[in-house]
Motif scaffolding. Structure first.
Motif, PDB file in Angstrom:
ATOM      1  N   UNK A  55       0.835  -1.186   0.000  1.00 45.55           N
ATOM      2  CA  UNK A  55       0.000   0.000   0.000  1.00 45.55           C
ATOM      3  C   UNK A  55       0.881   1.252   0.000  1.00 45.55           C
ATOM      4  N   UNK A  56       0.510   2.213  -0.842  1.00 45.06           N
ATOM      5  CA  UNK A  56       1.283   3.440  -0.973  1.00 45.06           C
ATOM      6  C   UNK A  56       1.148   4.291   0.282  1.00 45.06           C
ATOM      7  N   UNK A  57       2.269   4.791   0.742  1.00 43.04           N
ATOM      8  CA  UNK A  57       2.270   5.665   1.910  1.00 43.04           C
ATOM      9  C   UNK A  57       1.889   7.082   1.485  1.00 43.04           C
ATOM     10  N   UNK A  58       0.990   7.704   2.228  1.00 45.68           N
ATOM     11  CA  UNK A  58       0.515   9.047   1.883  1.00 45.68           C
ATOM     12  C   UNK A  58       1.563  10.107   2.232  1.00 45.68           C
ATOM     13  N   UNK A  59       1.635  11.121   1.388  1.00 48.58           N
ATOM     14  CA  UNK A  59       2.479  12.269   1.693  1.00 48.58           C
ATOM     15  C   UNK A  59       1.768  13.111   2.741  1.00 48.58           C
ATOM     16  N   UNK A  60       2.468  14.044   3.325  1.00 49.44           N
ATOM     17  CA  UNK A  60       1.846  14.933   4.315  1.00 49.44           C
ATOM     18  C   UNK A  60       0.716  15.728   3.672  1.00 49.44           C
ATOM     19  N   UNK A  61       0.927  16.217   2.457  1.00 52.30           N
ATOM     20  CA  UNK A  61      -0.129  16.979   1.765  1.00 52.30           C
ATOM     21  C   UNK A  61      -1.367  16.115   1.563  1.00 52.30           C
TER      22      UNK A  61
ATOM     23  N   UNK B 275      -3.147  15.771   4.858  1.00 51.60           N
ATOM     24  CA  UNK B 275      -3.855  17.023   5.159  1.00 51.60           C
ATOM     25  C   UNK B 275      -5.166  17.075   4.387  1.00 51.60           C
ATOM     26  N   UNK B 276      -5.096  16.775   3.101  1.00 53.97           N
ATOM     27  CA  UNK B 276      -6.303  16.789   2.269  1.00 53.97           C
ATOM     28  C   UNK B 276      -7.332  15.780   2.757  1.00 53.97           C
ATOM     29  N   UNK B 277      -6.890  14.598   3.089  1.00 55.27           N
ATOM     30  CA  UNK B 277      -7.805  13.556   3.557  1.00 55.27           C
ATOM     31  C   UNK B 277      -8.489  13.994   4.860  1.00 55.27           C
TER      32      UNK B 277
ATOM     33  N   UNK C 196      -5.871  16.051  13.423  1.00 52.00           N
ATOM     34  CA  UNK C 196      -6.153  14.768  12.787  1.00 52.00           C
ATOM     35  C   UNK C 196      -4.913  14.161  12.114  1.00 52.00           C
ATOM     36  N   UNK C 197      -4.078  15.021  11.572  1.00 49.78           N
ATOM     37  CA  UNK C 197      -2.891  14.544  10.857  1.00 49.78           C
ATOM     38  C   UNK C 197      -1.741  14.242  11.817  1.00 49.78           C
ATOM     39  N   UNK C 198      -1.742  14.936  12.965  1.00 45.65           N
ATOM     40  CA  UNK C 198      -0.652  14.758  13.921  1.00 45.65           C
ATOM     41  C   UNK C 198       0.529  15.675  13.640  1.00 45.65           C
ATOM     42  N   UNK C 199       0.217  16.876  13.149  1.00 46.74           N
ATOM     43  CA  UNK C 199       1.251  17.881  12.894  1.00 46.74           C
ATOM     44  C   UNK C 199       0.816  19.192  13.541  1.00 46.74           C
ATOM     45  N   UNK C 200       1.662  20.187  13.491  1.00 46.71           N
ATOM     46  CA  UNK C 200       1.287  21.496  14.016  1.00 46.71           C
ATOM     47  C   UNK C 200       0.477  22.242  12.957  1.00 46.71           C
TER      48      UNK C 200
ATOM     49  N   UNK D 248       3.091  24.800   4.819  1.00 45.27           N
ATOM     50  CA  UNK D 248       4.140  24.368   3.887  1.00 45.27           C
ATOM     51  C   UNK D 248       3.522  23.740   2.638  1.00 45.27           C
ATOM     52  N   UNK D 249       2.280  23.278   2.774  1.00 43.35           N
ATOM     53  CA  UNK D 249       1.616  22.567   1.681  1.00 43.35           C
ATOM     54  C   UNK D 249       0.464  23.357   1.062  1.00 43.35           C
TER      55      UNK D 249
END
Length: 193
Positions: free
Chosen positions: A1-7, A10-12, A34-38, A44-45
């Motif tokens: 399974x493909x690993x999702x990018x941070x962008x 974020x979109x999901x 939800x993403x686990x980022x600040x 950045x995206x």
């Protein structure tokens, strides 16, 4: 399974919030949680919240266009036109917040008729206009301007959905779907050659 990018994450996350709770729920803080980022990492995206919302809307349009495109170019033209509008109803009822934001809220970046549509900037209406033009060339539909007919067709189905979503029908979903299907049939009967 493909690993999702941070962008993509974020979109999901933004899409999930939007779909469940509407546009107001899509805040940078909630998406970041939800993403686990600040929240600042989102910038950045996506330069701002509006860019994130625009991307969600654009992805929604593309999703509808992709499903319509599956029906393009094969089979009976009347059935294909009918199928696109039933898929439109399915999308609107499955994703009411996205539907409302995409079509019922004034946005500066929204496509305008006729110039943006005739320039083929609408992935969804392109499919309908192309199918109408094909039907006109083949003599199945009366000769007319395919873009004007496409906008008339879309306005009709969109108006029915908007009225249903606003509580202007006393029908449950099943009865509304039957009414909507019959109404599309009446409209298509009116443009047959």
């Amino acid at each position: 399974m493909k690993r999702l990018t941070t962008a993509e994450k974020i979109l999901r996350a933004a899409h999930t919030l939007f779909d469940r709770e509407g546009v107001d729920a899509v805040t940078m803080r909630r998406v970041a949680e939800l993403v686990g980022i600040t929240p600042m990492a989102i910038y950045r995206h996506f330069p701002n919240r509006e860019a994130l919302l625009k991307r969600i809307s654009d992805d929604g349009f593309q999703s509808v266009a992709d499903s319509w495109q599956e029906h393009a170019g094969r089979g009976d033209i009347i059935k294909r036109l009918h199928a696109t509008q039933m898929l439109y109803l399915d999308y609107a009822l499955a994703h009411p917040h996205l539907f409302d934001h995409a079509f019922s809220v004034r946005r500066d970046d929204a496509r305008r008729f006729p110039e943006d549509f005739r320039a083929r900037r609408s992935p969804t209406l392109n499919v309908v206009a192309d199918t109408l033009a094909e039907g006109m060339r083949e003599g199945v539909l009366r000769k007319d301007d395919p873009w004007d007919v496409a906008m008339t067709f879309w306005a009709h189905t969109h108006g029915l959905i908007a009225l249903y979503r606003a509580g202007r029908f006393s029908y449950d979903e099943e009865k509304f779907r039957a009414f909507y299907r019959a109404s599309i049939g009446r409209l298509l009967d009116g443009i047959r050659a």
